[in-house]
Design a protein around this motif. Structure first.
Motif, PDB file in Angstrom:
ATOM      1  N   ASP A 226     -79.383  65.429 -45.382  1.00 44.89           N
ATOM      2  CA  ASP A 226     -79.549  67.353 -44.150  1.00 44.89           C
ATOM      3  C   ASP A 226     -80.068  66.270 -42.916  1.00 44.89           C
ATOM      4  O   ASP A 226     -79.741  66.403 -42.196  1.00 44.89           O
ATOM      5  N   ARG A 227     -81.472  66.034 -43.278  1.00 43.23           N
ATOM      6  CA  ARG A 227     -81.675  64.628 -41.648  1.00 43.23           C
ATOM      7  C   ARG A 227     -80.357  64.262 -41.069  1.00 43.23           C
ATOM      8  O   ARG A 227     -80.383  63.712 -39.848  1.00 43.23           O
ATOM      9  N   VAL A 228     -80.077  62.897 -41.829  1.00 40.90           N
ATOM     10  CA  VAL A 228     -78.683  62.700 -41.400  1.00 40.90           C
ATOM     11  C   VAL A 228     -77.261  63.105 -40.798  1.00 40.90           C
ATOM     12  O   VAL A 228     -76.800  62.800 -39.857  1.00 40.90           O
ATOM     13  N   LEU A 229     -77.169  64.168 -41.400  1.00 38.40           N
ATOM     14  CA  LEU A 229     -76.115  65.143 -40.608  1.00 38.40           C
ATOM     15  C   LEU A 229     -76.991  65.756 -40.168  1.00 38.40           C
ATOM     16  O   LEU A 229     -75.565  66.529 -39.149  1.00 38.40           O
ATOM     17  N   GLY A 230     -77.989  66.155 -39.435  1.00 40.21           N
ATOM     18  CA  GLY A 230     -78.258  67.315 -38.422  1.00 40.21           C
ATOM     19  C   GLY A 230     -78.437  68.913 -38.710  1.00 40.21           C
ATOM     20  O   GLY A 230     -78.563  69.840 -37.999  1.00 40.21           O
TER      21      GLY A 230
ATOM     22  N   HIS B  41     -62.446  56.816 -35.861  1.00 40.26           N
ATOM     23  CA  HIS B  41     -62.212  57.981 -34.694  1.00 40.26           C
ATOM     24  C   HIS B  41     -61.811  59.540 -35.388  1.00 40.26           C
ATOM     25  O   HIS B  41     -62.223  60.067 -34.443  1.00 40.26           O
ATOM     26  N   MET B  42     -60.858  59.551 -35.997  1.00 36.17           N
ATOM     27  CA  MET B  42     -60.347  61.073 -35.934  1.00 36.17           C
ATOM     28  C   MET B  42     -61.279  62.072 -36.632  1.00 36.17           C
ATOM     29  O   MET B  42     -61.463  63.486 -36.769  1.00 36.17           O
ATOM     30  N   VAL B  43     -62.639  61.607 -37.518  1.00 37.96           N
ATOM     31  CA  VAL B  43     -63.546  62.256 -38.189  1.00 37.96           C
ATOM     32  C   VAL B  43     -64.677  62.759 -37.892  1.00 37.96           C
ATOM     33  O   VAL B  43     -64.507  62.377 -36.442  1.00 37.96           O
TER      34      VAL B  43
ATOM     35  N   LYS C 266     -72.345  57.726 -36.473  1.00 32.97           N
ATOM     36  CA  LYS C 266     -70.586  58.987 -35.728  1.00 32.97           C
ATOM     37  C   LYS C 266     -71.529  60.162 -36.048  1.00 32.97           C
ATOM     38  O   LYS C 266     -71.277  60.377 -37.422  1.00 32.97           O
ATOM     39  N   ASN C 267     -71.903  61.107 -35.163  1.00 34.28           N
ATOM     40  CA  ASN C 267     -71.567  62.383 -35.607  1.00 34.28           C
ATOM     41  C   ASN C 267     -71.763  62.943 -34.241  1.00 34.28           C
ATOM     42  O   ASN C 267     -72.432  63.523 -33.168  1.00 34.28           O
ATOM     43  N   ARG C 268     -70.470  63.560 -34.488  1.00 29.28           N
ATOM     44  CA  ARG C 268     -70.008  65.262 -33.352  1.00 29.28           C
ATOM     45  C   ARG C 268     -71.042  66.383 -33.576  1.00 29.28           C
ATOM     46  O   ARG C 268     -71.598  66.825 -32.090  1.00 29.28           O
ATOM     47  N   PHE C 269     -71.750  66.106 -34.662  1.00 27.82           N
ATOM     48  CA  PHE C 269     -72.862  67.495 -35.140  1.00 27.82           C
ATOM     49  C   PHE C 269     -74.296  67.734 -34.908  1.00 27.82           C
ATOM     50  O   PHE C 269     -75.440  68.641 -35.105  1.00 27.82           O
ATOM     51  N   GLY C 270     -74.798  66.567 -34.202  1.00 25.62           N
ATOM     52  CA  GLY C 270     -76.097  66.000 -34.777  1.00 25.62           C
ATOM     53  C   GLY C 270     -76.335  64.430 -34.139  1.00 25.62           C
ATOM     54  O   GLY C 270     -75.770  63.745 -33.327  1.00 25.62           O
TER      55      GLY C 270
END
Length: 453
Positions: free
Chosen positions: A79-83, A230-232, A253-257
């Protein structure tokens, strides 16, 4: 039946040609031309992805938003890595070496999510249903909310996903998926790109979270076109030596965290377990009263981590001296040895040199530089570095010790584990206050080695 049109596309620059060529005339790269369907000259029925307009433009005021809802995995490090958890409708790409523990982590995650009432669909293109059952029983997967499917046909899988309407879909792996609309074999660039695009369109339109497992090449990069990353929405790499017990999950890469987070796990007979205190784990078996060993406080992600750095220097038995670096950049090690030879007058051309970051992790930050110089000099001159002393600092080509970031975080972490002194860059001394930690500022490598001696 109309014959399907195909072209050859360079995977490096995008140049297309009606025939195959060994060398791309646009970017001069060899063996980058791959056969793909010319979707521009084909009808929409022949493409894996449907073309069409599904919505009209809206202003921000017209778009409804229910808040930052996530699916918590109940795994603190994951969860830490995912944000904070898996975002509904998000796409996660998880890569790593074979046997590193990707499937183990995902099976544990599905069990935790299933027990919370989320509906999970686990699709495997590498294992049969019987093999999935064997592995599920070994990992104690018992939730009734998890469904397993062994299939690789993408059009069929899209139909199943729309029928089942799961909250989360896990695909292991994207390289095994196959679309009959594309003539190339599973795992090819065109198959991976088109299949990922079809899954992405479904995820965004129907708000279904997807986790894709990706194979890696011999260079450690995720196999397939670079456009896949780049797609994900999120790209995670599972790192570590498979013969060591510890694994590092790193977000690139994380668009949400944040992309500055890592998760540390220990592989046990019951699966992957989160490591609550990684610094203590790294120093658990550190030898005492030994030459060529020092502790360096590093920053991995946003957390401080104390690592043990070992160095060994011995007379070379061959004409060319040997250098070896494990856990750090080999070229950086050679550069630091050249600085020692030039600025300290130490002859390094007649010795073999080895550097090892203990624990099987990889460290790239420049704060490791001064520690590398110290352990090599310690082994060369056969003296011990005090056990309560830490060393950190970036070394420049002129032998100066340059400033580093997050100095207080590093020192506080060292204080927790009983370290009392630390050699730091002189520029970091200003305004630094850490109770119980004595700092020894230096401005060049010679003054740092004088303190050790």
């Amino acid at each position: 039946m109309a014959k399907k049109k195909s072209i050859f596309v360079c995977q490096n620059c995008g140049y297309d040609s009606p025939k195959w060529m060994g060398k791309c005339p646009e970017c001069d790269q060899w063996n980058t031309m791959v056969e793909e369907l010319d979707l521009a000259k084909m009808g929409s029925k022949e493409s894996t992805r449907e073309r069409g307009i599904y919505s009209r433009p809206k202003s921000l005021a017209e778009i409804t938003y229910t808040g930052d809802t996530r699916y918590p995995t109940l795994n603190e490090e994951f969860d830490r890595v995912l944000g904070g958890g898996i975002v509904p409708g998000g796409m996660i790409l998880l890569g790593g070496d074979p046997g590193i523990g990707k499937s183990t982590l995902l099976l544990q995650t599905t069990e935790a999510l299933g027990n919370q009432g989320y509906k999970i669909l686990y699709i495997s293109g590498e294992e049969s249903e019987q093999q999935l059952k064997m592995r599920g029983e070994r990992m104690h997967v018992k939730s009734e909310n998890i469904s397993f499917l062994s299939e690789i046909n993408i059009p069929y899988l899209l139909t199943i996903i729309l029928e089942e309407r799961p909250d989360i879909v896990i695909i292991d792996s994207i390289q095994t998926m196959y679309s009959p609309d594309i003539t190339s074999a599973p795992g090819s660039v065109s198959q991976i790109r088109e299949n990922t695009g079809a899954l992405m369109q479904l995820a965004k339109k129907d708000n279904i979270s997807m986790v894709l497992v990706g194979h890696v090449t011999k260079d450690g990069a995720i196999a397939g076109p670079r456009v896949l990353e780049h797609m994900v929405d999120t790209v995670l790499y599972f790192e570590g030596e498979k013969y060591h017990a510890y694994r590092v999950l790193r977000g690139v890469k994380n668009r949400f965290g944040s992309t500055n987070e890592i998760g540390i796990f220990e592989m046990t007979e019951n699966g992957l377990e989160s490591v609550a205190n990684p610094s203590e784990m790294m120093l658990d078996s550190r030898p005492k009263n030994t030459c060529g060993s020092v502790v360096v406080p590093c920053i991995e992600g946003t957390r401080p981590l104390l690592i043990e750095l070992q160095g060994l220097v011995s007379p070379t038995g061959f004409g060319n001296p040997r250098r070896m670096a494990t856990g750090m950049d080999y070229n950086r090690m050679v550069l630091l040895m050249a600085i020692m030879e030039k600025r300290l007058g130490i002859q390094m051309q007649s010795v073999d040199a080895y550097i090892n970051v203990v624990g099987g992790i990889k460290v790239d930050e420049p704060a490791l530089d001064l520690g590398v110089v110290a352990v090599l000099y310690s082994s060369l001159r056969d003296f011990q570095i005090p056990g309560d002393l830490m060393i950190l600092g970036e070394v420049g080509l002129t032998g100066e010790v340059r400033n580093i970031q997050h100095i207080e975080k590093r020192l506080i972490e060292g204080k927790k584990l009983g370290f009392k002194r630390c050699i730091i860059p002189k520029g970091n001394q200003k305004g630094l206050k850490v109770a119980g930690m004595a700092v020894l500022p230096v401005d060049n490598i010679r003054s740092a080695l004088d303190i050790l001696l």
